[in-house]
Design an enzyme around this catalytic site. Structure first.
Site, PDB file in Angstrom:
ATOM      1  CG  ASN A   7       0.514   4.989 -29.514  1.00  0.00           C
ATOM      2  OD1 ASN A   7       0.293   6.180 -29.340  1.00  0.00           O
ATOM      3  ND2 ASN A   7       1.357   4.295 -28.770  1.00  0.00           N
ATOM      4  NE  ARG A  91      -0.357   5.000 -25.021  1.00  0.00           N
ATOM      5  CZ  ARG A  91       0.932   5.052 -24.786  1.00  0.00           C
ATOM      6  NH1 ARG A  91       1.785   4.880 -25.755  1.00  0.00           N
ATOM      7  NH2 ARG A  91       1.372   5.289 -23.576  1.00  0.00           N
ATOM      8  CG  HIS A 180       3.434   3.978 -18.350  1.00  0.00           C
ATOM      9  ND1 HIS A 180       4.500   4.374 -17.564  1.00  0.00           N
ATOM     10  CD2 HIS A 180       3.763   4.309 -19.605  1.00  0.00           C
ATOM     11  CE1 HIS A 180       5.428   4.926 -18.320  1.00  0.00           C
ATOM     12  NE2 HIS A 180       4.995   4.905 -19.567  1.00  0.00           N
ATOM     13  NE  ARG A 241       9.100  11.642 -19.901  1.00  0.00           N
ATOM     14  CZ  ARG A 241       8.169  10.714 -20.092  1.00  0.00           C
ATOM     15  NH1 ARG A 241       7.312  10.435 -19.132  1.00  0.00           N
ATOM     16  NH2 ARG A 241       8.097  10.073 -21.228  1.00  0.00           N
ATOM     17  CD  GLU A 384       1.692   0.415 -23.370  1.00  0.00           C
ATOM     18  OE1 GLU A 384       2.718   0.202 -24.036  1.00  0.00           O
ATOM     19  OE2 GLU A 384       1.495   1.468 -22.748  1.00  0.00           O
TER      20      GLU A 384
END
Ligand code: ADP
Length: 399
Positions: A7, A91, A180, A241, A384
């Site tokens: 990743n 990823r 996600h 965010r 993940e």
């Protein structure tokens, strides 16, 4: 089969190696501050052998080279020779409209990932750098791309389009993509296993609550909605965010504060969210501590986040036409005992009633709903990397 999962972020790189015959993690690590000063690699095996490498890492390729050295090191490695790695899974953040599932990496796939740089300027470029570096370091090895957006490609068109002139969708592919996806799919499948029911038969809302946070509505084993959008900025208020705001605010602030596009983007992505509201931190642990000490804005930030999560659970229950399972995952979902409690308070109209004792767990799988409550509430740590390793194995074996 041994699968290496990578990743690649802009200045960091996470990796994990799996023995996929036993679905067992063998080693993992993280390289940080790539291309900056004081670079560092932390590596550990599942047997607890650890090492920290302080070396200059001018680029991702040098970090990957050191990672491979660590993996075959007699002291803290897990392989005798690097050829024992059978495949690599990457990823990749944005698959745009092109990829609805994971795929073997070819020149065409790389071209499409490159084509999507515009949509994910912070993520797709380092993802591709990692793919191309591994091609050079392990020539001929099969590599698979696993996209954060892929699971959400099943969203219906009326859900993914924005109310803009249609030509912007046609010209620029402006639409909701959702993110996600790998995490949401993993926890949804795991929920089915834990409840002993096919996940495709369940109406599921999965809450991935970390620094970046999103919620997904899942029915018949497909994603119907995700709170993130064209980019991961949309949806819930997050660590730094903004999440959803009236789009008119953007030009208003730019004009009032005389900000250019980059400065405005920085404000929305890095200075907003619970950090912007509280003025102290993006980390919910800090906010909870400050709230206990009487900091009103820290409390307000938590209340706003909880309100947002509740709002979307309600909306998604409507879309799903009911709710069987509510899942909490990622840093805050797995560990935030108080946040889970606040989200689930006064939600009995949706069948959500949690058992406060059962809720007192962190970082492990558990059912936290009250005996007999209509909706099962589960805490499921996400994985993940394992999902990426599974897809990589399946694609390489069935190609
Ligand atoms: P990401 O992968 O998006 O960077 P994580 O999934 O690691 O984020 O989640 C990080 C967040 O999880 C932190 O900002 C923190 O707010 C929250 N978190 C982690 N541990 C705890 C805890 N014990 N209690 C409350 N919140 C926690």
């Amino acid at each position: 089969m041994k699968v290496l999962v990578i990743n690649c972020g802009s200045s960091s790189l996470k990796y994990q190696v799996f023995d996929m015959d036993a679905e067992k993690a063998l080693a993992k690590g993280i390289a940080e501050r790539i291309g900056i000063d004081n670079s560092i690699i932390k590596h550990e095996t599942s047997e607890g052998k650890k090492t920290v490498i302080h070396e200059i890492l001018p680029d991702h390729e040098s970090a990957l080279e050191l990672m491979l050295e660590a993996l075959v090191s007699p002291k803290h490695g897990v392989f005798k020779k690097i050829e024992e790695i059978n495949a690599v899974g990457h990823r990749v953040a944005h698959g745009g409209p092109y990829f609805s599932s994971s795929i073997l990496i070819t020149k065409e796939v790389k071209d499409k990932i490159r084509h999507l740089f515009e949509l994910a300027p912070l993520h797709n470029p380092p993802n591709l750098v990692g793919i191309e570096a591994m091609e050079r370091l392990l020539p001929g090895i099969e590599q698979v791309a696993v996209f954060d957006t892929a699971f959400h490609q099943t969203m219906p068109k009326y859900a993914y389009l924005y109310g803009l002139p249609y030509e912007f969708y046609e010209k620029y592919k402006i639409r909701k993509y959702g993110f996600h996806g790998t995490s949401h799919k993993y926890v949804a499948q795991r929920a089915g296993e834990l409840l002993g029911r096919p996940w495709e038969s369940l109406k599921i809302i999965s809450c991935h609550l970390g620094n970046g946070a999103s919620i997904t509505a899942i029915k018949d084993g497909i994603s119907l909605e995700n709170t993130m959008g064209f980019t991961p900025l949309e949806g819930l208020i997050m660590g730094t965010r903004s999440g959803d705001i009236d789009p008119a605010i953007v030009s208003y602030i730019m004009e009032k504060e005389n900000l250019n596009i980059e400065e405005m983007s920085d404000l929305l992505n890095k200075q907003s969210g619970v950090l912007g509201i509280s003025g102290i931190s993006s980390d919910f642990r800090d906010l909870e501590d400050a709230g206990l000490q009487g900091n009103e804005r820290a409390r307000l930030a938590i209340e706003m986040f909880v309100h947002d999560v509740k709002l979307h659970i309600g909306a998604y229950t409507a879309i799903l036409e009911g709710l069987d399972v509510l899942i909490f995952t990622a840093g805050l979902g797995e560990n935030g005992i108080d946040i889970r409690k606040m989200v689930c308070t006064e939600m009995d109209t949706l069948g959500i009633i949690i058992d406060e004792e059962k809720n007192k767990i962190r970082g492990k799988e558990a059912e936290i709903s009250q005996e007999g409550a209509k909706t099962k509430v589960l805490v499921i740590p996400t994985n993940e990397e394992l999902m990426i390793a599974r897809d990589t194995k399946n694609i390489v074996l069935t190609r």
